[in-house]
Design an enzyme around this catalytic site. Structure first.
Site, PDB file in Angstrom:
ATOM      1  N   HIS A 161      -5.544  -7.107  13.575  1.00  0.00           N
ATOM      2  CA  HIS A 161      -4.354  -6.261  13.561  1.00  0.00           C
ATOM      3  C   HIS A 161      -3.955  -5.918  14.993  1.00  0.00           C
ATOM      4  O   HIS A 161      -4.804  -5.576  15.823  1.00  0.00           O
ATOM      5  CB  HIS A 161      -4.631  -4.978  12.776  1.00  0.00           C
ATOM      6  CG  HIS A 161      -3.404  -4.167  12.505  1.00  0.00           C
ATOM      7  ND1 HIS A 161      -2.368  -4.610  11.727  1.00  0.00           N
ATOM      8  CD2 HIS A 161      -3.043  -2.928  12.914  1.00  0.00           C
ATOM      9  CE1 HIS A 161      -1.432  -3.693  11.649  1.00  0.00           C
ATOM     10  NE2 HIS A 161      -1.802  -2.662  12.375  1.00  0.00           N
ATOM     11  N   ASP A 185      10.978  23.326  -3.559  1.00  0.00           N
ATOM     12  CA  ASP A 185      11.736  22.610  -4.588  1.00  0.00           C
ATOM     13  C   ASP A 185      13.224  22.481  -4.289  1.00  0.00           C
ATOM     14  O   ASP A 185      13.945  21.826  -5.045  1.00  0.00           O
ATOM     15  CB  ASP A 185      11.586  23.326  -5.940  1.00  0.00           C
ATOM     16  CG  ASP A 185      10.140  23.660  -6.235  1.00  0.00           C
ATOM     17  OD1 ASP A 185       9.320  22.726  -6.255  1.00  0.00           O
ATOM     18  OD2 ASP A 185       9.834  24.856  -6.414  1.00  0.00           O
ATOM     19  N   ARG A 224       1.717 -10.324   7.425  1.00  0.00           N
ATOM     20  CA  ARG A 224       1.614  -9.177   6.525  1.00  0.00           C
ATOM     21  C   ARG A 224       2.857  -8.304   6.692  1.00  0.00           C
ATOM     22  O   ARG A 224       2.908  -7.402   7.527  1.00  0.00           O
ATOM     23  CB  ARG A 224       0.348  -8.361   6.827  1.00  0.00           C
ATOM     24  CG  ARG A 224      -0.949  -9.147   6.671  1.00  0.00           C
ATOM     25  CD  ARG A 224      -2.165  -8.242   6.834  1.00  0.00           C
ATOM     26  NE  ARG A 224      -2.183  -7.526   8.100  1.00  0.00           N
ATOM     27  CZ  ARG A 224      -2.689  -7.999   9.221  1.00  0.00           C
ATOM     28  NH1 ARG A 224      -3.240  -9.223   9.257  1.00  0.00           N
ATOM     29  NH2 ARG A 224      -2.678  -7.283  10.335  1.00  0.00           N
ATOM     30  N   ARG A 281     -10.520   0.023  15.330  1.00  0.00           N
ATOM     31  CA  ARG A 281     -10.529   0.757  14.065  1.00  0.00           C
ATOM     32  C   ARG A 281     -11.553   0.032  13.187  1.00  0.00           C
ATOM     33  O   ARG A 281     -12.699  -0.106  13.586  1.00  0.00           O
ATOM     34  CB  ARG A 281      -9.110   0.776  13.463  1.00  0.00           C
ATOM     35  CG  ARG A 281      -8.885   1.811  12.396  1.00  0.00           C
ATOM     36  CD  ARG A 281      -7.416   1.905  11.998  1.00  0.00           C
ATOM     37  NE  ARG A 281      -6.876   0.621  11.536  1.00  0.00           N
ATOM     38  CZ  ARG A 281      -5.631   0.474  11.066  1.00  0.00           C
ATOM     39  NH1 ARG A 281      -4.812   1.507  11.009  1.00  0.00           N
ATOM     40  NH2 ARG A 281      -5.215  -0.700  10.665  1.00  0.00           N
ATOM     41  N   TYR A 305      13.815  31.140   3.408  1.00  0.00           N
ATOM     42  CA  TYR A 305      12.633  31.880   3.821  1.00  0.00           C
ATOM     43  C   TYR A 305      12.656  32.249   5.310  1.00  0.00           C
ATOM     44  O   TYR A 305      13.205  31.530   6.145  1.00  0.00           O
ATOM     45  CB  TYR A 305      11.380  31.035   3.565  1.00  0.00           C
ATOM     46  CG  TYR A 305      10.951  30.942   2.126  1.00  0.00           C
ATOM     47  CD1 TYR A 305      10.497  32.065   1.433  1.00  0.00           C
ATOM     48  CD2 TYR A 305      10.968  29.721   1.466  1.00  0.00           C
ATOM     49  CE1 TYR A 305      10.087  31.974   0.110  1.00  0.00           C
ATOM     50  CE2 TYR A 305      10.554  29.613   0.135  1.00  0.00           C
ATOM     51  CZ  TYR A 305      10.119  30.753  -0.532  1.00  0.00           C
ATOM     52  OH  TYR A 305       9.705  30.664  -1.834  1.00  0.00           O
ATOM     53  N   LYS A 317       0.846  -1.196   0.000  1.00  0.00           N
ATOM     54  CA  LYS A 317       0.000   0.000   0.000  1.00  0.00           C
ATOM     55  C   LYS A 317       0.884   1.250   0.000  1.00  0.00           C
ATOM     56  O   LYS A 317       2.091   1.175   0.262  1.00  0.00           O
ATOM     57  CB  LYS A 317      -0.933   0.005   1.210  1.00  0.00           C
ATOM     58  CG  LYS A 317      -0.218   0.056   2.562  1.00  0.00           C
ATOM     59  CD  LYS A 317      -1.221   0.025   3.702  1.00  0.00           C
ATOM     60  CE  LYS A 317      -0.484   0.072   5.055  1.00  0.00           C
ATOM     61  NZ  LYS A 317      -1.432   0.116   6.187  1.00  0.00           N
ATOM     62  N   CYS A 320      12.615  24.577   1.245  1.00  0.00           N
ATOM     63  CA  CYS A 320      11.691  25.205   0.296  1.00  0.00           C
ATOM     64  C   CYS A 320      10.887  24.126  -0.432  1.00  0.00           C
ATOM     65  O   CYS A 320      11.122  22.930  -0.271  1.00  0.00           O
ATOM     66  CB  CYS A 320      12.474  26.035  -0.724  1.00  0.00           C
ATOM     67  SG  CYS A 320      13.624  27.204   0.025  1.00  0.00           S
TER      68      CYS A 320
END
Length: 710
Positions: free
Chosen positions: A495, A647, A554, A467, A599, A373, A645
């Site tokens: 679980h 990027d 799992r 859950r 920044y 997942k 930042c």
């Protein structure tokens, strides 16, 4: 002795085979003697097409065995498209030759289109498609060994319509049989009689993956090859051949030749594959070009009469044209370098080693269910799942319907369990893509059941995490779920909420969950209700409670060589990190004291500083609060300064020598003797590795190292 690798010298020999096909159609030794040319073109060159067929069988085997119809159909579609292109390419020559004229020209065209090939060498494409479909059908019903025996029988039938036709004509009822065949097809070297045996031989070699020594194979090849030449000359001398594509000794000759090629050192080359394919298709046009040019410039004596020069000219022209076209195809498909800005490296060898480490912890018949997942925790779900398939893992867990569909569309095999909620209105997709849905409660079960579609499901038990899941104490609810006639219960799982902790109270809580799960299972068994597969452990469940014996574990984060935190675990194993994150230095600057970096004016330089701007930021998935972290450049740590930042990020490289633009920067991974782990980065950001890795952005390219199949 195991074969050296999966391709050996197969790709280089494709080019040799293409030149042999050209020889078959140009008779290079005819100027020196008919017998010499017959040996080359009607015996030696006859190894080319069987070689191509065996290569196809060799690489298709795993897909046919696994019933991967989508891949098989895609391969056949590709061959059909190549065939269609070839038909158009040679249509002018067919029209010029007046091949399709007369009252019943369309009958000839249909026969050529589906069996004989619309030009003399194009029979290969419809033959290969038909052969694959025959072998696929037979393997499904009979298995590979019986399919091979059937292919031997078909090949023998083909022999007596080909090289041994002179014998068949001596027996009236057999002669009548072949007259019937030749009313449908001009040759028996086609997809029914010739192709299956070489496809299945390639498959048998792939299945065995081992052979005797290279020396023994070479000796057996020489013996088989000599007998093949003797057989061909004997048949030719007695004028028994109707055609000369099929020989008895061609079968062992090809078998040992293929083994030898696999045992030789070689390199997989898509470029060579493309060139060989293009040469096979276009060389008749090159023959026309050479003949036309020689006639135009009155050079027939040199380029036509001299058969060897004719062959060399056609071969060189075919190769140059194929190389040019291959380059053009490659150029059109070119994309920017995946390591030009920022990227993820996935070490598939480390993944395979982790699989084996975890398997050794498994008790009894327990198997791994790989949790892929969230894009396999940032590792690339499709590529990882397909690699796991190759390593014998056929059970997967995803969180969403879309994740399951993505795996199926990319031909991932085995059970795929959707752990999360799927909207009932999308139930048809569960059925279409053969996904197993988790039942999270009675009302949900009834909602799915009312659609009347037979679904594979697993029931989630809530044993204390509170859950998703059916409360383990609500046995009446469980029994009612079993009454949903359209739900096929394939397993029951739960679980553990604190299996990652070794604190006494957490261990007690985990043991209580396990006890509830076991008690519920025992009650279901007492009611004669189907249990199916049982599983309760995730990664920490295996590492801290390895003695539990269920059907699956799992394995999620541990599969990727990582723990959620720098935790202590009961099982002392050395898992290997699979993922590394890297980027480039975009710019190096000298910043004087008293200046603010990035920044918000949060970082002020105290003295003259050398900084490097790195081409990765929070839009790529790095947490913005990783302001006190480090990166590795030239095997040394460099601190991150200022705010990260979107990027880029900025690091202090004052104490590092010779940092330059385009240098590689390691954010997670190893450089020299230094390593930065995912656990370290997650800890500095106040999170866990699961969150850190699953948030990695789509802008990052993926580089997969050490694939199992080259």
């Amino acid at each position: 002795m195991r074969l050296k690798n999966d391709t050996g010298a197969l790709d280089p020999f494709r080019l040799i085979a293409a030149f042999l096909v050209i020889a078959n159609h140009t008779s290079p030794l005819l100027s020196f003697g008919e017998n010499a040319d017959f040996i080359l073109t009607r015996i030696i060159a006859r190894t080319a097409v069987p070689f191509f067929l065996m290569v196809s069988g060799y690489f298709l085997y795993k897909y046919i065995k696994n019933g991967d119809n989508s891949y098989i159909l895609a391969f056949c579609k590709k061959m059909a498209l190549l065939y269609a292109f070839s038909i158009i390419l040679f249509l002018p020559l067919n029209l010029y030759a007046g091949h399709y004229k007369g009252e019943n020209w369309w009958i000839t065209f249909i026969k050529d289109l589906f069996i004989d090939g619309t030009f003399y060498h194009l029979w290969y494409f419809p033959g290969l498609i038909l052969g694959i479909l025959i072998v696929r059908l037979c393997m499904r019903r009979l298995g590979l060994q019986l399919t091979f025996l059937l292919s031997i029988f078909l090949y023998l039938l083909g022999l007596f319509g080909d090289s041994y036709y002179g014998i068949a004509t001596q027996i009236t009822f057999i002669d009548t049989f072949y007259d019937g065949i030749f009313s449908i097809t001009d040759y028996t070297r086609n997809g029914l009689f010739m192709v299956p045996i070489f496809l299945t031989m390639g498959m048998l070699i792939y299945q065995g993956r081992k052979s005797s020594s290279l020396k023994n194979n070479l000796l057996l090849f020489i013996v088989s090859f000599v007998l093949l030449v003797v057989e061909g000359l004997w048949l030719h001398a007695h004028s028994l051949q109707r055609h000369d594509s099929m020989y008895i000794m061609l079968v062992p000759t090809m078998y040992y030749l293929f083994l030898i090629l696999l045992q030789l050192n070689g390199k997989s080359s898509k470029n060579l594959r493309n060139i060989a394919t293009i040469m096979y298709i276009i060389h008749p046009w090159m023959i026309v070009v050479v003949r036309f040019t020689a006639d135009l410039f009155k050079l027939e004596h040199l380029f036509i009469v001299n058969s060897f020069v004719h062959y060399l000219t056609v071969s060189v022209l075919s190769f140059v044209m194929a190389a040019f076209l291959s380059w053009g195809i490659k150029w059109r498909k070119q994309t920017p370098s995946p390591t030009g800005r920022a990227w993820i490296e996935i070490d598939l060898q480390a993944l395979r080693e982790n699989i084996e480490i975890l398997r050794k912890l498994l008790p009894g018949n327990t198997k791994l269910m790989a949790v892929v997942k969230a894009n396999a925790y940032g590792h690339g779900a499709v590529k990882v799942a397909k690699e796991l398939n190759k390593n014998g893992i056929n059970s997967f867990a995803v969180a969403t319907l879309a994740e399951g569909i993505q795996l199926r569309k990319n031909r991932v095999k085995g059970e795929i369990l959707v752990l999360g909620y799927t909207n009932p209105q999308d139930i048809r997709f569960l059925k279409r893509y053969r996904l197993t849905q988790t039942i999270i409660g009675l009302s949900y079960a009834r909602e799915l059941n009312k659609y009347g579609i037979g679904l594979d499901v697993q029931v989630k038990l809530d044993t204390g995490m509170h859950r998703l899941g059916v409360d383990a104490s609500q046995l009446t609810e469980l029994k009612r779920i079993y009454r949903c006639q359209h739900l096929k219960i394939k397993g029951i799982y739960s679980h553990l909420s604190v299996s990652d902790s070794l604190e006494p109270e957490d261990i007690n809580s985990t043991n209580e969950q396990i006890a509830k799960y076991n008690q519920t299972i025992e009650w279901l068994q007492s009611q004669q209700l189907r249990i199916g597969r049982r599983h309760i452990q995730a990664s920490y469940g295996l590492l801290n409670y390895p003695d539990l014996q269920y059907d699956y574990v799992r394995a999620g984060i541990a599969l990727y060589g990582i723990l959620s935190n720098n935790d202590e675990v009961v099982s002392k194993v050395e898992l290997k990190p699979v993922l590394a994150i890297k980027a480039r230095v975009a710019m190096v600057k000298h910043v004087p004291p008293g200046e603010f970096v990035s920044y918000g004016r949060t970082y002020e330089t105290k003295e003259m500083m050398i900084t490097a701007v790195v081409t990765i930021g929070y839009a790529d998935g790095l947490p913005r609060n990783l302001n006190h972290g480090h990166v590795l450049i030239h095997g040394q740590k460099a601190p991150i300064i200022g705010r990260i930042c979107m990027d880029q990020l900025i690091v202090d490289v004052t104490d590092l020598a010779n940092v330059q633009t385009n240098d590689i920067v390691t954010i997670i991974g190893k450089d020299g003797s230094e390593r930065i782990t995912s656990e370290e980065v997650a800890n500095k950001c106040g999170t866990i590795t699961n969150e850190l890795l699953s948030r990695l952005g789509s802008r990052l390219n993926y580089i997969y190292k050490n694939p199992f199949f080259h």
